[in-house]
Scaffold this active site. Structure first.
Site, PDB file in Angstrom:
ATOM      1  CE1 TYR A   6       6.299  -7.996 -15.623  1.00  0.00           C
ATOM      2  CE2 TYR A   6       5.971  -8.134 -13.245  1.00  0.00           C
ATOM      3  CZ  TYR A   6       6.178  -8.743 -14.459  1.00  0.00           C
ATOM      4  OH  TYR A   6       6.249 -10.113 -14.533  1.00  0.00           O
ATOM      5  CG  ASP A  12       0.245  -4.267  -9.946  1.00  0.00           C
ATOM      6  OD1 ASP A  12       0.513  -4.734  -8.821  1.00  0.00           O
ATOM      7  OD2 ASP A  12       0.729  -4.710 -11.001  1.00  0.00           O
ATOM      8  CE  LYS A  31       6.862  -8.354  -6.569  1.00  0.00           C
ATOM      9  NZ  LYS A  31       7.725  -9.454  -6.980  1.00  0.00           N
TER      10      LYS A  31
END
Length: 691
Positions: A407, A489, A517
């Site tokens: 994702y 990622d 994050k």
């Protein structure tokens, strides 16, 4: 109006301290050591210096868990009365009778900083007046934790006789002070308040959460034992970081929760949902935070605040949080060190007309920690970073197509390859190919089929499953063979698997990486990092945003990374994760659900894994989330971890809540129609890319 004694006849004043060991938010808090001495001992030694108090009693319940508390109080020389656990009002009335009191001073056991000068001043006001009730809590100007209520025994006896609602029996004085008369009966008394000229009502000195204990321990460690409350004010002013230890916890939390139980568990959540849908599609900014991920009707829809590992919804319900904002919170909500760094920067400013040195200082940390990082650029979220990395790869190679494995955000180049492609032009969709994680043969076939077409391979290097031996190494070799930029990622893995991300763990270095994050403990910040020859193209491609150098988030990220390093946080989190996985799998086994649900052994990110069950996977997941929430757990598909979850009280709450929830789910599954146990709408998955 009830008649009062004349000022000269106010009589014997007895202070009653209500205390117990069974606090749900901080079990055993009465005996919790605050810089070496139990909280109740701190309180009693300070209260005993009040000249206007004739006698001090402790009123607790008759439950056996309070035996150690009673033993200590009696050893300190104070009388104790033990009564009904929930009928605190009757305890006070009986102590008043036994002690021969004419007036009562009510102090709760969560006020270890109680100040005898404040107590005396309120008693003196009471003696000089004809009021039935005098307090410094009706209009708060003193810190929470200096609460003093003084009232006549006649008023107490009337309350004990006429106030029959469970809430009034538990909280002693609402019938007397009348602040909740719109909801509960109240007597006709004369009430007066004591207000300090300066308002310190925003300060929290009470003991009800672990963060409160941290704050109070600092105070008792650094100040004289019998310091005055104004000394504490001066100390906090000189040490502003202290204001962030427990600032986000509201006042009178126990009373708020009891009120909430009397009005319906999700009344405010449901009301706000209907309001929000009038102006916000989905009533949320994020699919994964929306009502679709929870059993709408029996779960909260809006949160109000967080502290450590806990969150509270808008109705006052508390949860052990394993969502953590979808993984950004790695230290805990409202971490005092990060908050202090942000506040310091906030006073300097947030967004400037030129860069700040914080950009350089954070970039230097990333270059030192992340193997592929030679240069750095910042964004505000993961989609910013991954899209910038793709643009860099296209600029470097002169090619258009990309291969994705995981994702990677909401932008057209990626989301066009998923089931959520609505609004993405077909020509953009055609530029992206998918390959399955751990399937290097599939990736080779894609690259071999169009050897000069692909600019980048971007993948999450680890996550719900570990990379197979040799997989990442082969991906690296294939991208080099075909002249393709390799992008890791690491929005999820960065600062969770390792300070250097998965690339540091597996020893495979990509050309570019994206992090975010957990880097800022909840603040909006991300970065794309990588080889200088590729990153230097940032001077030519257009990746530019007003808030890319926003300084408060940069300060938060620096403070977060420094704490992750200095306190060895990541190995500690892996221990926490392994413990939660062992605990949960043990509960599934004990309850007889282990054939249907397990927790993976990935210690840094344990996840629920489902096997074929007698009911559909969607229904089983919905029932589990419904019962987790009912038992105080905000738990979705994974155990997202933060440092604050090391707390023993937190872990005990999780174990008890999960066991109760799974026992209930097992009962639901035994019903002829298990769907009848669902108290709302079944959850709706957004889409699945992490297998």
């Amino acid at each position: 109006m009830m008649s009062s004694s004349s000022p000269s006849m106010r009589g014997k004043v007895v202070a009653i301290v209500q205390a117990r060991m069974g606090s749900t938010r901080l079990p055993g808090k009465s005996l919790l050591p605050l810089s070496g001495k139990p909280a109740i001992e701190r309180l009693l030694s300070r209260l005993a210096r009040a000249h206007q108090v004739d006698e001090i009693w402790v009123a607790t319940s008759d439950k056996g868990e309070n035996d150690p508390l009673v033993a200590l109080v009696e050893r300190l020389g104070f009388p104790v009365f033990r009564g009904d656990e929930n009928d605190v009002l009757s305890r006070f009335a009986i102590v008043a009778q036994k002690s021969g009191a004419d007036a009562i001073v009510r102090v709760t056991g969560d006020c270890p900083l109680i100040d005898p000068v404040v107590v005396d001043s309120i008693i003196q006001h009471f003696r000089a007046s004809d009021a039935d009730f005098v307090s410094n809590t009706l209009t708060r100007s003193f810190p929470d934790g200096l609460d003093v209520e003084v009232f006549t025994v006649a008023a107490l006896n009337e309350a004990a006789s006429k106030a029959q609602e469970p809430f009034l029996r538990q909280h002693v004085t609402p019938y007397i002070h009348g602040r909740l008369k719109d909801r509960f009966p109240a007597g006709d008394f004369k009430r007066e308040q004591v207000i300090w000229p300066q308002n310190y009502g925003h300060l929290r000195w009470t003991l009800d959460e672990a963060a409160d204990a941290d704050f109070l321990s600092r105070v008792f460690s650094d100040l004289p034992e019998q310091c005055g409350w104004l000394d504490v004010i001066a100390y906090c002013t000189a040490n502003p970081a202290l204001f962030f230890f427990n600032r986000s916890i509201p006042h009178n939390q126990g009373t708020t929760l009891d009120l909430q139980e009397s009005r319906g568990r999700y009344q405010e959540s449901n009301r706000l949902f209907e309001r929000a849908r009038q102006t916000i599609p989905l009533a949320s900014q994020t699919f994964s935070k929306s009502y679709q991920q929870w059993v709408k009707g029996s779960t909260p829809l809006f949160l109000d605040r967080g502290q450590g590992g806990w969150v509270w919804d808008v109705d006052g319900n508390r949860y052990a949080d394993f969502v953590l904002g979808l993984l950004p919170v790695i230290l805990g909500y409202a971490d005092p060190d990060v908050n202090a760094a942000m506040m310091d920067q906030m006073e300097r400013g947030a967004t400037f007309s030129l860069p700040t040195r914080l950009e350089m200082e954070l970039a230097e940390r990333l270059v030192r920690l992340i193997p592929c990082a030679e240069k750095v650029r910042f964004g505000k979220n993961g989609s910013d970073a991954t899209t910038a990395a793709i643009r860099l790869a296209r600029a470097k190679t002169g090619r258009d197509k990309v291969v994705v494995g995981g994702y990677h955000g909401w932008h057209d180049w990626y989301i066009g390859s998923t089931a959520r492609r609505l609004g993405v032009p077909g020509v953009v969709q055609d530029l992206t190919e998918n390959f399955a994680f751990n399937d290097a043969d599939q990736l080779e076939d894609i690259l071999k089929g169009q050897p000069d077409a692909f600019a980048a391979v971007i993948l999450e290097p680890a996550g719900t499953v570990n990379p197979a031996p040799g997989f990442l190494e082969r991906v690296r070799a294939l991208t080099e063979q075909y002249g393709v930029v390799l992008i890791f990622d690491e929005i999820v893995t960065g600062f969770r698997m390792d300070l250097g991300g998965a690339q540091a763990v597996y020893g495979v270095t990509p050309d570019l990486a994206c992090v975010g994050k957990a880097m800022g403990n909840g603040m909006p910040i991300a970065a794309v990092v990588g080889r200088s020859d590729i990153m230097d193209l940032m001077e030519d491609i257009f990746f530019s945003g007003t808030f890319g150098g926003e300084a408060i988030s940069l300060a938060a990220a620096i403070a977060t990374i420094d704490k992750l390093e200095s306190q060895n946080v990541i190995p500690r989190l892996k221990t926490v994760g392994a413990n939660f996985a062992t605990m949960a799998n043990g509960i599934f086994r004990d309850v007889g659900m282990d054939n249907y649900v397990q927790v993976t052994d990935i210690d840094w990110w344990p996840r629920l894994s489902f096997s074929e069950a007698p009911i559909s996977g969607g229904l089983l997941t919905s029932l589990m989330r419904q019962e987790f929430v009912a038992n105080g757990l905000l738990l979705g598909a994974s155990f997202n971890l933060c440092l604050a979850q090391e707390d023993h009280g937190f872990q005990k709450h999780v174990e008890q809540g999960m066991r109760a929830a799974m026992e209930q789910v097992k009962e639901h599954m035994a019903l002829p129609d298990p769907s009848m146990a669902l108290k709302g709408d079944m959850i709706q998955p957004t889409f699945s890319v992490r297998k």
